[in-house]
Design a protein around this motif. Structure first.
Motif, PDB file in Angstrom:
ATOM      1  N   ALA A  62      -9.436  18.830   6.971  1.00  0.00           N
ATOM      2  CA  ALA A  62     -10.721  18.255   6.567  1.00  0.00           C
ATOM      3  C   ALA A  62     -10.783  16.746   6.779  1.00  0.00           C
ATOM      4  N   ASP A  63      -9.669  16.042   6.519  1.00  0.00           N
ATOM      5  CA  ASP A  63      -9.723  14.581   6.447  1.00  0.00           C
ATOM      6  C   ASP A  63      -8.861  13.850   7.475  1.00  0.00           C
ATOM      7  N   GLY A  64      -8.091  14.589   8.261  1.00  0.00           N
ATOM      8  CA  GLY A  64      -7.255  13.937   9.266  1.00  0.00           C
ATOM      9  C   GLY A  64      -6.026  13.254   8.698  1.00  0.00           C
ATOM     10  N   LEU A  65      -5.747  13.517   7.421  1.00  0.00           N
ATOM     11  CA  LEU A  65      -4.577  12.938   6.755  1.00  0.00           C
ATOM     12  C   LEU A  65      -4.301  13.762   5.510  1.00  0.00           C
ATOM     13  N   GLY A  66      -3.061  13.754   5.082  1.00  0.00           N
ATOM     14  CA  GLY A  66      -2.671  14.499   3.886  1.00  0.00           C
ATOM     15  C   GLY A  66      -1.234  14.167   3.528  1.00  0.00           C
ATOM     16  N   TYR A  67      -0.584  15.102   2.863  1.00  0.00           N
ATOM     17  CA  TYR A  67       0.789  14.882   2.412  1.00  0.00           C
ATOM     18  C   TYR A  67       1.775  15.335   3.476  1.00  0.00           C
ATOM     19  N   ALA A  82       5.090  13.390   0.204  1.00  0.00           N
ATOM     20  CA  ALA A  82       4.436  12.107  -0.062  1.00  0.00           C
ATOM     21  C   ALA A  82       3.324  11.885   0.945  1.00  0.00           C
ATOM     22  N   GLY A  83       2.389  11.026   0.570  1.00  0.00           N
ATOM     23  CA  GLY A  83       1.325  10.666   1.482  1.00  0.00           C
ATOM     24  C   GLY A  83       0.031  10.390   0.747  1.00  0.00           C
ATOM     25  N   CYS A  84      -1.056  10.365   1.499  1.00  0.00           N
ATOM     26  CA  CYS A  84      -2.398  10.163   0.956  1.00  0.00           C
ATOM     27  C   CYS A  84      -3.274  11.339   1.359  1.00  0.00           C
ATOM     28  N   ALA A 113       5.197   5.490   0.981  1.00  0.00           N
ATOM     29  CA  ALA A 113       3.881   5.109   0.466  1.00  0.00           C
ATOM     30  C   ALA A 113       3.279   3.978   1.300  1.00  0.00           C
ATOM     31  N   ARG A 114       4.086   3.020   1.736  1.00  0.00           N
ATOM     32  CA  ARG A 114       3.580   1.956   2.610  1.00  0.00           C
ATOM     33  C   ARG A 114       2.985   2.553   3.887  1.00  0.00           C
ATOM     34  N   ARG A 115       3.704   3.500   4.443  1.00  0.00           N
ATOM     35  CA  ARG A 115       3.226   4.156   5.672  1.00  0.00           C
ATOM     36  C   ARG A 115       1.963   4.970   5.380  1.00  0.00           C
ATOM     37  N   ALA A 116       1.920   5.618   4.231  1.00  0.00           N
ATOM     38  CA  ALA A 116       0.748   6.416   3.861  1.00  0.00           C
ATOM     39  C   ALA A 116      -0.492   5.540   3.679  1.00  0.00           C
ATOM     40  N   ILE A 117      -0.320   4.390   3.065  1.00  0.00           N
ATOM     41  CA  ILE A 117      -1.448   3.470   2.885  1.00  0.00           C
ATOM     42  C   ILE A 117      -1.909   2.953   4.250  1.00  0.00           C
TER      43      ILE A 117
END
Length: 196
Positions: A62-67, A82-84, A113-117
């Motif tokens: 749906a969003d092109g990003l996840g965990y 981990a992720g966003c 988390a840095r990479r996820a942001i």
């Protein structure tokens, strides 16, 4: 960067969580030692974890990003998730990190988390990044603060078995009045889930 399903951090391999990760993801989420600050969140069956993985797969679509499933080597076992990802019905990225006990204490959460942001800002920069965590989880709070996130809300975790439990929300930006209202609504409606 346009595709985030497979990424790297300084030391880790990050792959979009999939059904093939069930055993590793379940081992992490079923271990009481990874739920010290919120025991009620522990996964009690592989079926519960499979349902969460289905949600994670849908978030990626749906969003092109996840965990991500986090690995210490290419193709190695999952040592963290981990992720966003965007929670259903809300317009921000939820920052999440949970690691196997064997992988804790290495600052993997902050690294991923840095990479996820970074990924969240690449995919949808207007969407804020939110970390929703328990006050008693000092390590998670320190990670959020190390990342430069700012505390914007704190209040009771009303459905938590611990009546004294306090939830804290951190954001990657100063919220306007509308975002503040939505965060408060989210927190009042969504007690009993651990973000980090």
């Amino acid at each position: 960067m346009t595709g985030w399903r497979h990424a790297r951090s300084e030391r880790l391999w990050l792959d979009a969580v999939s059904a093939t990760d069930l055993d590793g993801v379940h081992a992490i989420h079923a271990d009481p030692a990874t739920w010290t600050h919120f025991p009620a969140g522990r996964h009690v069956s592989p079926e519960m974890t499979a349902g969460k993985i289905d949600q994670m797969v849908e978030q990626w679509s749906a969003d092109g990003l996840g965990y991500w499933g986090v690995r210490e080597s290419a193709g190695g076992p999952v040592v963290g998730v981990a992720g966003c990802a965007v929670p259903a019905g809300f317009a921000w990225w939820n920052l999440y990190y949970r690691f196997a006990v064997s992988a804790q204490g290495r600052r993997y959460a902050a690294e991923v988390a840095r990479r996820a942001i970074e990924a969240a800002h690449d995919v949808a920069p207007d969407r804020p990044v939110l970390a929703y965590l328990l006050e008693s989880n000092v390590a998670s709070r320190r990670t959020a603060e190390r990342l430069g996130l700012r505390e914007v809300w704190r209040g009771p975790d009303r459905d938590n078995p611990d009546p004294a439990a306090v939830r804290i929300v951190y954001l990657d930006r100063d919220p306007d009045d509308e975002l503040t209202r939505r965060v408060e609504e989210f927190c009042r409606a969504r007690s009993g889930t651990a973000a980090g």
